[in-house]
Design an enzyme around this catalytic site. Structure first.
Site, PDB file in Angstrom:
ATOM      1  CD  GLU A  69     -18.671  -6.866  57.027  1.00 33.47           C
ATOM      2  OE1 GLU A  69     -19.096  -6.670  55.875  1.00 33.47           O
ATOM      3  OE2 GLU A  69     -18.650  -7.987  57.551  1.00 33.47           O
ATOM      4  CD  GLU A 112     -21.727  -9.135  60.550  1.00 32.82           C
ATOM      5  OE1 GLU A 112     -21.597  -9.722  59.455  1.00 32.82           O
ATOM      6  OE2 GLU A 112     -22.080  -7.947  60.648  1.00 32.82           O
ATOM      7  NE  ARG A 167     -22.046  -5.697  65.339  1.00 33.40           N
ATOM      8  CZ  ARG A 167     -21.811  -5.872  64.041  1.00 33.40           C
ATOM      9  NH1 ARG A 167     -21.861  -7.064  63.502  1.00 33.40           N
ATOM     10  NH2 ARG A 167     -21.504  -4.854  63.273  1.00 33.40           N
ATOM     11  CG  ASN A 185     -18.158  -8.635  61.049  1.00 34.37           C
ATOM     12  OD1 ASN A 185     -18.196  -8.745  62.273  1.00 34.37           O
ATOM     13  ND2 ASN A 185     -18.941  -7.815  60.372  1.00 34.37           N
ATOM     14  CG  HIS A 221     -24.739  -3.074  59.876  1.00 36.82           C
ATOM     15  ND1 HIS A 221     -24.299  -4.024  60.768  1.00 36.82           N
ATOM     16  CD2 HIS A 221     -24.739  -3.691  58.665  1.00 36.82           C
ATOM     17  CE1 HIS A 221     -24.060  -5.169  60.131  1.00 36.82           C
ATOM     18  NE2 HIS A 221     -24.318  -4.993  58.849  1.00 36.82           N
TER      19      HIS A 221
END
Ligand code: FCB
Length: 481
Positions: free
Chosen positions: A173, A379, A84, A307, A128
């Site tokens: 996130e 994650e 990833r 995550n 990200h």
């Protein structure tokens, strides 16, 4: 604390389970000035005095921009068949939109070829956290337009790379972007404004919805999902046993905390509405949510990326007279409830609680909330105070223990019905850990930042073994110290 897996049990993972490692562009690539890349909000933030520990920046990081083939070799040598990574938006669109930078996109073609030659299946994250600075200058995620620029970028990247990438993650996130970046200001772009954070929340979700549709149109057959950081919320009484007549208050607090930590992104994605128990301060103002937005946001996901790092604890207490381990609660929680860190629970060097049961609970809860939706742990991992010993090795026993416990919890969850399809360890490499700079090491591979030498840690061998066997070994009755 009891762990969900008892010593002596060796648990198998489901067949065809995905085993991989995760990274992110700004944290590993370096080469921030190469081949026409534009600045991102993290370049700006890292250069702002006092924002990142030691004044560290991502300028060089792990130099993976130049060393991607070596990093792909590392994955192969560990037997990991999945990787990833994230695409840097400002490499592809230096000004956020408009003119595409072919040289930036070509880097990802080289990376994907290197992975393909080694039999490694990529999962690409489109955002990200490294928003082009040019878009921040026009309002960033607080501006609705950014969601549309994200969809343009997603279409361009998926159009160019879609034949090589079977799994796409729109955002990583988003809660951390909204909260850390815009509500409390400890991440880029460093704003501390509740109203801005609430708008950012909606526009990130909208960006996800528009971006997923763009990826689906450009790369037919690809799986598209999103990665959320999710947090089980635990409630106990002050003395750990009795609720002191606070049962209802604590249950209300639990629902609010769950809305703040999980529901604010999860519910719009899964059910097309903001959570009932979310406090008004985190909700986007109604005027911002236009007709059709919630339908766009709730388009079915092919998978959910999870995550997991640690749970959240609440108990009865006095927010104005905090005791050891306590903290003021999040907004919307009333009636004598505080956050706290239970005594005696182990922590990582980030100060994060080590609680593998939380992962087990989370996976089962998600599988109940979204039956059949494939879950990938995108994650999980920990920082450790790693060093190279005189024999040239990194014996990160703390990380082996952490991974062993969490993998055992994940295997148990899969066995008990969670639709878990894969696990990507965070992280392949030690890297730029955002506001902590290079001081916090999360890799299963050690990076000597002075020489860029990579040294697989003991945890890399452990993880490689679990991946090879598709099985987590029995937990020891006692851990080596
Ligand atoms: C997550 C981030 C990732 C990494 C880990 C430790 O919040 O997604 O980039 O920094 O934490």
């Amino acid at each position: 604390m009891t762990y969900v897996t008892s010593p002596g049990e060796s648990l198998a993972f489901p067949p065809s389970f995905t085993w991989g490692a995760a990274t992110a562009a700004y944290q590993i690539e370096g080469a921030t000035g190469a081949d026409g890349r534009g600045p991102s909000v993290w370049d700006t933030f890292a250069r702002t005095p006092g924002k990142v520990r030691g004044g560290d920046t991502g300028d060089i990081a792990c130099d993976s921009y130049h060393r991607y083939a070596e990093d792909a070799d590392l994955l192969r040598s560990l037997g990991l068949r999945a990787y990833r990574f994230s695409v840097s938006w400002p490499r592809v669109f230096p000004a956020g939109g408009g003119q595409l930078n072919q040289a930036g996109l070509d880097y990802y073609k080289r990376l994907l070829d290197a992975l393909n030659e080694r039999g490694i299946t990529p999962a690409a994250t489109l955002f990200h956290w490294d928003l082009p600075q040019a878009l921040q200058d026009r309002g960033g995620w607080a501006a609705r337009d950014t969601a549309f620029r994200f969809a343009d970028y997603a279409a361009a990247v998926a159009g160019a790379l879609g034949d090589r990438v079977p799994r796409w993650i729109t955002l990583n996130e988003p809660l951390v972007v909204a909260h850390n970046g815009h509500r409390i200001g400890v991440h880029a772009p460093g704003l501390a404004d509740n109203a801005v954070a609430a708008s950012v929340t909606h526009h990130l979700l909208l960006g996800h919805g528009l971006g997923s549709a763009a990826v689906r149109a450009a790369a037919s057959g690809a799986d598209v999902g999103i990665t959320l950081n999710l947090t089980p919320v635990r409630v106990t009484a002050a003395d750990g046993t009795r609720l002191h007549g606070m049962g209802e208050v604590l249950e209300r607090a639990r629902r609010v905390a769950d809305a703040v930590c999980n529901g604010i992104f999860l519910e719009p994605l899964l059910s097309g509405r903001y959570p009932e128990h979310a406090p008004p301060v985190i909700l986007p103002p109604a005027g911002l949510v236009r007709d059709g937005d919630m339908t766009t946001i709730a388009a079915p996901l092919d998978f959910l990326g999870v995550n997991y790092y640690q749970p959240e604890h609440l108990r009865a207490g006095d927010p104005d007279n905090l005791r050891r381990g306590e903290d003021r609660p999040m907004p919307g929680i009333e009636g004598g409830v505080v956050r706290y860190r239970p005594d005696g629970m182990e922590q990582t060097p980030m100060g994060w609680l080590i609680d593998p049961d939380g992962l087990y609970e989370l996976l089962l809860r998600l599988s109940a909330d979204a039956p059949g939706l494939p879950l990938y742990i995108t994650e999980n991992g920990c920082a450790a105070e790693d060093y190279v010993n005189p024999d040239g090795q990194v014996n990160d026993l703390e990380r082996i223990k952490f991974l062993h416990l969490h993998l055992a919890a994940a295997a148990r969850a899969a066995r008990d019905g969670a639709s878990l399809a894969g696990y990507y360890v965070w992280s392949l490499l030690d890297n730029f850990e955002w506001a902590y700079g290079y001081q916090k090491r999360f890799g299963i591979v050690y990076v000597d930042f002075a020489t860029q030498q990579r040294i697989p840690k003991a945890s890399a061998s452990f993880f490689a073994r679990v991946a090879r066997d598709n099985r987590v070994p029995a937990l020891p009755a006692a851990w080596p110290v």
